[in-house]
Design an enzyme around this catalytic site. Structure first.
Site, PDB file in Angstrom:
ATOM      1  N   CYS A  73       0.772  -1.128   0.080  1.00 53.26           N
ATOM      2  CA  CYS A  73       0.127   0.109  -0.012  1.00 53.26           C
ATOM      3  C   CYS A  73       0.888   1.199   0.106  1.00 53.26           C
ATOM      4  CB  CYS A  73      -0.924  -0.099   1.036  1.00 53.26           C
ATOM      5  SG  CYS A  73      -1.740   1.360   1.632  1.00 53.26           S
ATOM      6  N   CYS A  79      -0.838   7.100   6.406  1.00 54.97           N
ATOM      7  CA  CYS A  79      -1.865   7.052   6.900  1.00 54.97           C
ATOM      8  C   CYS A  79      -1.994   6.475   8.178  1.00 54.97           C
ATOM      9  CB  CYS A  79      -2.734   6.356   5.731  1.00 54.97           C
ATOM     10  SG  CYS A  79      -4.088   5.433   6.506  1.00 54.97           S
ATOM     11  N   CYS A  82      -3.242   1.234   8.978  1.00 57.29           N
ATOM     12  CA  CYS A  82      -2.672   0.030   9.262  1.00 57.29           C
ATOM     13  C   CYS A  82      -1.464   0.310   9.955  1.00 57.29           C
ATOM     14  CB  CYS A  82      -2.373  -0.727   8.012  1.00 57.29           C
ATOM     15  SG  CYS A  82      -3.830  -1.161   6.882  1.00 57.29           S
ATOM     16  N   CYS A 161      -8.010   1.990  -0.669  1.00 60.16           N
ATOM     17  CA  CYS A 161      -7.858   1.475   0.865  1.00 60.16           C
ATOM     18  C   CYS A 161      -7.620   0.119   0.784  1.00 60.16           C
ATOM     19  CB  CYS A 161      -8.302   2.134   1.803  1.00 60.16           C
ATOM     20  SG  CYS A 161      -8.259   1.327   3.348  1.00 60.16           S
ATOM     21  N   GLN A 285     -21.516  -3.483  13.533  1.00 61.85           N
ATOM     22  CA  GLN A 285     -20.072  -3.918  13.624  1.00 61.85           C
ATOM     23  C   GLN A 285     -19.311  -3.512  12.192  1.00 61.85           C
ATOM     24  OE1 GLN A 285     -17.902  -5.778  15.587  1.00 61.85           O
ATOM     25  NE2 GLN A 285     -19.434  -5.652  17.267  1.00 61.85           N
ATOM     26  N   ASP A 383     -19.402  -6.212  27.377  1.00 66.61           N
ATOM     27  CA  ASP A 383     -18.580  -5.733  26.146  1.00 66.61           C
ATOM     28  C   ASP A 383     -18.081  -4.286  26.173  1.00 66.61           C
ATOM     29  OD1 ASP A 383     -17.219  -5.625  23.812  1.00 66.61           O
ATOM     30  OD2 ASP A 383     -18.870  -5.921  22.518  1.00 66.61           O
ATOM     31  N   CYS A 410     -11.908  -5.393  24.053  1.00 67.00           N
ATOM     32  CA  CYS A 410     -11.037  -4.835  22.999  1.00 67.00           C
ATOM     33  C   CYS A 410      -9.649  -4.307  23.387  1.00 67.00           C
ATOM     34  CB  CYS A 410     -11.884  -3.812  22.080  1.00 67.00           C
ATOM     35  SG  CYS A 410     -12.628  -2.425  23.393  1.00 67.00           S
TER      36      CYS A 410
HETATM   37  N1  SAH Z   1     -21.750  -5.114  22.447  1.00 63.80           N
HETATM   38  C1  SAH Z   1     -21.738  -4.186  21.386  1.00 63.80           C
HETATM   39  C2  SAH Z   1     -21.123  -2.930  21.478  1.00 63.80           C
HETATM   40  C3  SAH Z   1     -19.892  -3.003  22.305  1.00 63.80           C
HETATM   41  S1  SAH Z   1     -18.851  -1.500  22.243  1.00 63.80           S
HETATM   42  C4  SAH Z   1     -21.310  -4.972  19.887  1.00 63.80           C
HETATM   43  O1  SAH Z   1     -21.075  -6.058  20.119  1.00 63.80           O
HETATM   44  O2  SAH Z   1     -21.556  -4.251  19.056  1.00 63.80           O
HETATM   45  C5  SAH Z   1     -19.204  -0.605  23.871  1.00 63.80           C
HETATM   46  C6  SAH Z   1     -20.545  -0.098  24.082  1.00 63.80           C
HETATM   47  O3  SAH Z   1     -20.442   0.472  25.364  1.00 63.80           O
HETATM   48  C7  SAH Z   1     -20.475   1.145  23.408  1.00 63.80           C
HETATM   49  O4  SAH Z   1     -21.956   1.070  22.484  1.00 63.80           O
HETATM   50  C8  SAH Z   1     -20.885   2.276  24.387  1.00 63.80           C
HETATM   51  O5  SAH Z   1     -21.794   3.422  23.895  1.00 63.80           O
HETATM   52  C9  SAH Z   1     -21.180   1.489  25.463  1.00 63.80           C
HETATM   53  N2  SAH Z   1     -20.927   2.205  26.812  1.00 63.80           N
HETATM   54  C10 SAH Z   1     -19.629   3.014  27.104  1.00 63.80           C
HETATM   55  N3  SAH Z   1     -19.948   3.306  28.351  1.00 63.80           N
HETATM   56  C11 SAH Z   1     -21.005   2.800  29.002  1.00 63.80           C
HETATM   57  C12 SAH Z   1     -21.400   2.797  30.332  1.00 63.80           C
HETATM   58  N4  SAH Z   1     -20.857   3.467  31.216  1.00 63.80           N
HETATM   59  N5  SAH Z   1     -22.718   1.902  30.254  1.00 63.80           N
HETATM   60  C13 SAH Z   1     -23.223   1.627  29.541  1.00 63.80           C
HETATM   61  N6  SAH Z   1     -22.740   1.483  28.023  1.00 63.80           N
HETATM   62  C14 SAH Z   1     -21.618   2.107  27.945  1.00 63.80           C
END
Ligand code: SAH
Length: 455
Positions: A73, A79, A82, A161, A285, A383, A410
């Site tokens: 690339c 950029c 990556c 890209c 996603q 999550d 993450c």
């Molecule tokens: N589980 C979802 C998104 C995960 S990303 C998926 O798989 O698509 C994390 C998410 O947590 C985001 O949408 C963000 O807006 C939310 N978030 C961040 N802080 C938070 C809090 N204090 N309470 C509730 N949600 C929150």
């Protein structure tokens, strides 16, 4: 001997930082070198020295790592996208696996947790389904359209890209063609003048439908029909041409007003056998193929039989919880962002899911409220964003005493910290699997199953 700025040192690269730079050690000091590969022997120029580490740049490759591959690339290194195009994908996966292993061992002290091999992507290129391309004024009054350089608002002009689908290359080309004909004015961040701000593209990978949303400082663009003609003619799968008005002097990309110029207001994708309607402002996603594999793992770890109450905290648009709802008795999702909660409710309704409810609230507060109401989930899914879970939330979850906690993370560092807290509150981490959701970038996701210790 001290390391000093501008000094040239010889350095062996032994691993990577969380940002994807190479790391080597020189006289006990960690030296971070962007674009280096583990196994490289380098001449490195020191650019900045801190107390226990330094930053350097490659002066010369003395002997190259066997992991190196030719970079494919022209924007790589300029950029902000990556960080791993110079090493083979297998080497990148090894580095990500190592990062998760190190975090679990070093921070959580967990040598005993079973760490499964990382789930790599079948296709490390062209996996993204969304691009937000800033538009700027280049030299000679020409348009620049591409991506911001790392940590900056300087636009790197790109024709293509490799993380984006071919349809986006076609859309960018059509947009440039239209701009060259109409000479519509280009927004200037400094003065707040000019019209064209961003080109926002989305693709529904399962159906092939594409949406192009032009973000403008105003109500419309010159010759909208010509823009729609070009996009619909040149971009396979084009279904929706939208104008978004954003007159604010802000870094937020989308304004609140949308107008469909041609085609549909939204496009439709399928994920985990469910249908999702995607409008420009929907949360969705970015790599749905890998998201399906991540959710499948989360589902496996949840071990549902049909009788359970599932609590999906930080649920976004509800995708994880909705993919589990048909295997559970009841599903409750909690999310802070109101629009995401609206989308989650809509997604449930459109897929005929009737045992799911969604609350718009802070995860810690909602968990506490549900606990006080006597809700006792069998499975809790977490999550959270990169900063991880609120410690109060972990305490509340432990008090609700679910049999299983499925943690989707993450950031391996905050994950390890939170697992440690959970293990002090009676939850044993049983198994972890890293998933590569964003090949060629430094990001890595991990799914962890924690089970309540038998008393
Ligand atoms: N589980 C979802 C998104 C995960 S990303 C998926 O798989 O698509 C994390 C998410 O947590 C985001 O949408 C963000 O807006 C939310 N978030 C961040 N802080 C938070 C809090 N204090 N309470 C509730 N949600 C929150």
């Amino acid at each position: 001997m001290e390391v000093t700025k501008n000094q040239i040192i010889s350095l062996e690269i032994t691993g990577y930082t969380a940002e994807g730079s190479g790391v080597g050690h020189y006289q006990g000091m960690a030296v971070f070198v962007p674009l280096a590969a583990a196994g490289d022997r380098l001449q490195v120029k020191i650019l900045k020295v801190a107390k226990s580490y330094a930053y350097g740049k490659i002066e010369k490759i003395i002997s190259a790592s066997g992991d190196r591959i030719p970079v494919d690339c022209p924007q790589f290194s300029r950029c902000g996208g990556c960080v791993f195009r110079h090493i083979a994908y297998e080497a990148e996966l090894r580095a990500k696996q190592q990062r998760v292993e190190d975090a679990l061992e070093r921070i959580a002290g967990l040598c005993s947790v079973v760490l499964r091999p990382i789930v790599g992507a079948a296709e490390p290129n062209r996996y993204r389904n969304k691009a937000q391309l800033p538009i700027g004024l280049g030299t000679g009054g020409r348009i620049t359209l591409g991506f911001y350089a790392a940590h900056s608002h300087r636009i790197i002009d790109c024709e293509e890209c490799l993380l984006q689908p071919q349809e986006f290359t076609a859309a960018m080309k059509a947009f440039r063609e239209w701009e060259a004909e109409t000479h519509d004015s280009i927004y200037d961040e400094a003065t707040g003048r000019g019209r064209l701000r961003h080109l926002f593209l989305r693709k529904a990978q399962t159906t092939g439908e594409v949406m192009a949303c032009t973000v403008v400082n105003g109500n419309g663009v010159h010759d909208e029909e010509a823009l729609a003609d070009l996009l619909f003619e040149k971009v396979p799968g084009m279904k929706s041409c939208v104008i978004n008005s954003n007159r604010e002097k802000t870094n937020v990309i989308l304004g609140s007003k949308f107008r469909t110029v041609r085609g549909e207001d939204s496009i439709t994708d399928e994920l985990c056998g469910l249908r999702f309607r995607i409008s420009p402002q929907s949360f969705y996603q970015v790599n749905p193929r890998q998201a399906e594999r991540l959710y499948a793992l989360a589902g496996e770890y949840a071990g549902l039989t049909g009788n359970e109450t599932v609590l999906d905290l930080y649920c976004g648009t509800g995708t994880i919880g909705l993919s589990m709802a048909k295997h559970a008795k009841q599903m409750i999702g909690v999310e802070l962002v109101e629009r995401a909660v609206e989308d989650a409710k809509k997604n449930a309704a459109e897929n005929g899911i009737e045992n799911a409810e969604f609350l718009c609230a802070d995860a810690a507060k909602a968990a506490d409220m549900l606990k006080n109401r006597g809700v006792r989930p069998d499975v809790v899914v977490l999550d959270p964003p990169r900063k991880g879970c609120d410690p109060a939330l972990i305490g509340t979850v432990a008090e609700m005493a679910p049999v299983r906690v499925v943690y989707v993370s993450c950031d391996p560092a905050t994950l390890a910290r939170d697992i440690k807290t959970f293990s002090q509150l009676g939850y044993t981490p049983a198994e972890a699997t890293p998933v590569d959701m964003f090949p060629r970038t430094a990001h890595v996701e991990t799914v962890v199953l924690m089970s309540k210790k038998e008393n």
